[in-house]
Design an enzyme around this catalytic site. Structure first.
Site, PDB file in Angstrom:
ATOM      1  CD  GLU A 166      48.654  38.928  37.945  1.00 37.49           C
ATOM      2  OE1 GLU A 166      49.121  39.528  36.955  1.00 37.49           O
ATOM      3  OE2 GLU A 166      47.440  38.724  38.104  1.00 37.49           O
ATOM      4  CG  ASN A 209      47.212  38.286  45.092  1.00 36.90           C
ATOM      5  OD1 ASN A 209      46.567  37.446  45.721  1.00 36.90           O
ATOM      6  ND2 ASN A 209      46.675  39.021  44.127  1.00 36.90           N
ATOM      7  CG  HIS A 246      40.879  35.399  38.625  1.00 34.23           C
ATOM      8  ND1 HIS A 246      39.782  36.190  38.892  1.00 34.23           N
ATOM      9  CD2 HIS A 246      41.962  36.128  38.996  1.00 34.23           C
ATOM     10  CE1 HIS A 246      40.190  37.345  39.392  1.00 34.23           C
ATOM     11  NE2 HIS A 246      41.510  37.334  39.470  1.00 34.23           N
ATOM     12  CD  GLU A 276      43.132  39.286  42.146  1.00 31.33           C
ATOM     13  OE1 GLU A 276      42.823  39.180  40.941  1.00 31.33           O
ATOM     14  OE2 GLU A 276      44.192  39.813  42.523  1.00 31.33           O
ATOM     15  CG  ASP A 278      36.431  35.724  38.728  1.00 32.89           C
ATOM     16  OD1 ASP A 278      37.287  34.821  38.588  1.00 32.89           O
ATOM     17  OD2 ASP A 278      36.598  36.875  38.273  1.00 32.89           O
TER      18      ASP A 278
HETATM   19  C1  XIL Z   1      41.555  43.738  36.923  1.00 30.20           C
HETATM   20  C2  XIL Z   1      40.394  44.692  37.150  1.00 30.20           C
HETATM   21  O1  XIL Z   1      39.312  43.937  37.646  1.00 30.20           O
HETATM   22  C3  XIL Z   1      40.016  45.388  35.871  1.00 30.20           C
HETATM   23  O2  XIL Z   1      39.053  46.408  36.131  1.00 30.20           O
HETATM   24  C4  XIL Z   1      41.259  46.013  35.226  1.00 30.20           C
HETATM   25  O3  XIL Z   1      40.909  46.521  33.959  1.00 30.20           O
HETATM   26  C5  XIL Z   1      42.353  44.983  35.064  1.00 30.20           C
HETATM   27  O4  XIL Z   1      42.632  44.397  36.322  1.00 30.20           O
HETATM   28  N1  XIL Z   1      44.480  39.936  38.658  1.00 30.20           N
HETATM   29  C6  XIL Z   1      44.620  41.014  39.506  1.00 30.20           C
HETATM   30  C7  XIL Z   1      43.644  42.120  39.462  1.00 30.20           C
HETATM   31  O5  XIL Z   1      45.487  40.978  40.397  1.00 30.20           O
HETATM   32  O6  XIL Z   1      44.207  43.355  39.815  1.00 30.20           O
HETATM   33  C8  XIL Z   1      42.994  42.221  38.107  1.00 30.20           C
HETATM   34  O7  XIL Z   1      41.976  43.223  38.165  1.00 30.20           O
HETATM   35  C9  XIL Z   1      42.439  40.887  37.684  1.00 30.20           C
HETATM   36  C10 XIL Z   1      43.525  39.852  37.576  1.00 30.20           C
END
Ligand code: XIL
Length: 366
Positions: A166, A209, A246, A276, A278
């Site tokens: 990020e 990422n 996401h 990641e 969802d």
């Molecule tokens: C999130 C975790 O799932 C949580 O438990 C934590 O509080 C915050 O981070 N992008 C990412 C991940 O790269 O590391 C993040 O994970 C979600 C968004």
């Protein structure tokens, strides 16, 4: 020594979750599914046949619940530590490392024949206070020591590292993000982080990422592409790009736009992964069953788009079941509008949702 998370004797009892899945009434799992779908094969079997990986983010604090480890190990063949390899976990004090939790997840992965995606070496969030207060040469030196320390410790055990996470701002600027202390080092901090990671663990694949870079066109997405293009041209050791995925169904690119975007990264010689994923349903219209059906379609189409790209090596879901999703925490969940989000392939009782069958279909080329 790290505490090992062991499935012990339970490790052999892999038939239990299948039996568990099998005894669920068809109607309660997937109204659209055929009878054959009521005892689904583990996703990892289908992934292995497709020569891809299907992964899950796991958190050590859930391992007290017996079924968690069991279902994770039998369903997925790739593991990403949800928090345990982040800076605040691994280097809570300057130069003093703690790998207890990360080691235990690696041990679990080894026991269960899972690949590990290391997440993440350089990120502006979940930084310990001491690091977020640094700048200039002090921050650069701390970053290099951190990358060397963490990637060095896990050397040989990590298939892919999210080296930088990020880095790019949201919005129209296409610049490095304004809320990251690393941005003050200038864009070559990214080059330096990748070089240090390669040196520390020459065999891990090294990834950039990010989120909201899934389709071409937005300033952020174009900036990510140009960053990767520049890194490749400069001979920086970067091997892949991770699309967090996401999904926000209120404004999300189509599967074909996503595939097209992945293909342009693949043409740079990079591997691509969904890292990641969802798919929250709170803002999807319709009855609960219709929401889950739409979630199945969205997931299927995106996973199929990724696997249509030869260099897409895997898809990871951000959590094992709906209850344990990060979006269950209102702090993050509010980013996706109205709850409940129910964003993952398994329900809180670890029963496969329609989404699970969508992933299976995509893995089986259907
Ligand atoms: C999130 C975790 O799932 C949580 O438990 C934590 O509080 C915050 O981070 N992008 C990412 C991940 O790269 O590391 C993040 O994970 C979600 C968004």
């Amino acid at each position: 020594m790290g505490r090992r998370i062991s499935m012990g004797a339970m490790g052999l009892a892999i038939a239990l979750p299948l039996a568990m899945l099998g005894c669920i009434k068809k109607e309660s799992v997937d109204p659209q599914a055929s009878a054959a779908e009521t005892t689904p094969p583990p996703l990892r079997e289908a992934a292995s046949r497709a020569k891809r990986h299907v992964g899950v983010a796991l958190a050590t604090w859930h391992f007290g619940e017996g079924r968690y480890a069991q279902v994770a190990g039998r369903t997925f063949d790739s593991l990403t530590p949800e928090n345990e390899m982040k800076w605040d976990s691994t280097e809570p004090r300057p130069g003093s490392f703690d790998f207890t939790a990360g080691d235990s997840l690696v041990a679990f992965a080894v026991e269960n024949g899972m690949r590990v995606r290391g997440h993440t070496l350089v990120w502006h969030q979940q930084l310990p206070t001491w690091a977020s207060g640094l700048s200039g040469d002090g921050l650069h030196a701390a970053m290099i020591r951190h990358v060397q320390g963490v990637a060095g410790h896990f050397k040989g055990k990590i298939a892919q590292w999210d080296v930088v996470n990020e880095a790019i701002a949201e919005g129209p600027s296409g610049e490095l993000r304004g809320d990251s202390p690393f941005s003050g080092l200038g864009p070559t901090y990214i080059d330096d982080a990748f070089r240090a990671a390669r040196e520390a663990d020459p065999h891990a694949m090294l990834f950039y990422n990010d989120y909201d870079i899934e389709a071409a066109g937005s300033p952020k997405s174009e900036a990510a592409f140009h960053l990767l293009e520049r890194l490749k041209q400069a001979g920086v050791p970067v091997d892949g790009v991770g699309f967090q995925m996401h999904v926000d169904p209120r404004h999300w690119p189509s599967a074909s736009e996503i595939q097209h975007n992945m293909e342009r990264y693949a043409a740079l010689g990079l591997a691509v992964e969904i890292t990641e994923m969802d798919v929250p349903v709170g803002e999807i219209a319709g009855t609960p069953a219709e929401k889950l059906q739409r979630q199945r379609e969205i997931t299927h189409d995106i996973v199929a788009a990724c696997f249509a790209v030869e260099k897409c090596s895997g898809v990871t879901f951000w959590g094992l079941n709906d209850e344990y999703s990060w979006l269950s925490d209102p702090k993050w969940g509010r980013l996706r509008g109205r709850p409940p989000h129910l964003p993952l392939p398994l329900d809180p009782d670890y029963r496969p949702k329609p989404m699970y069958f969508g992933i299976l279909d995509a893995l089986q080329g259907r």
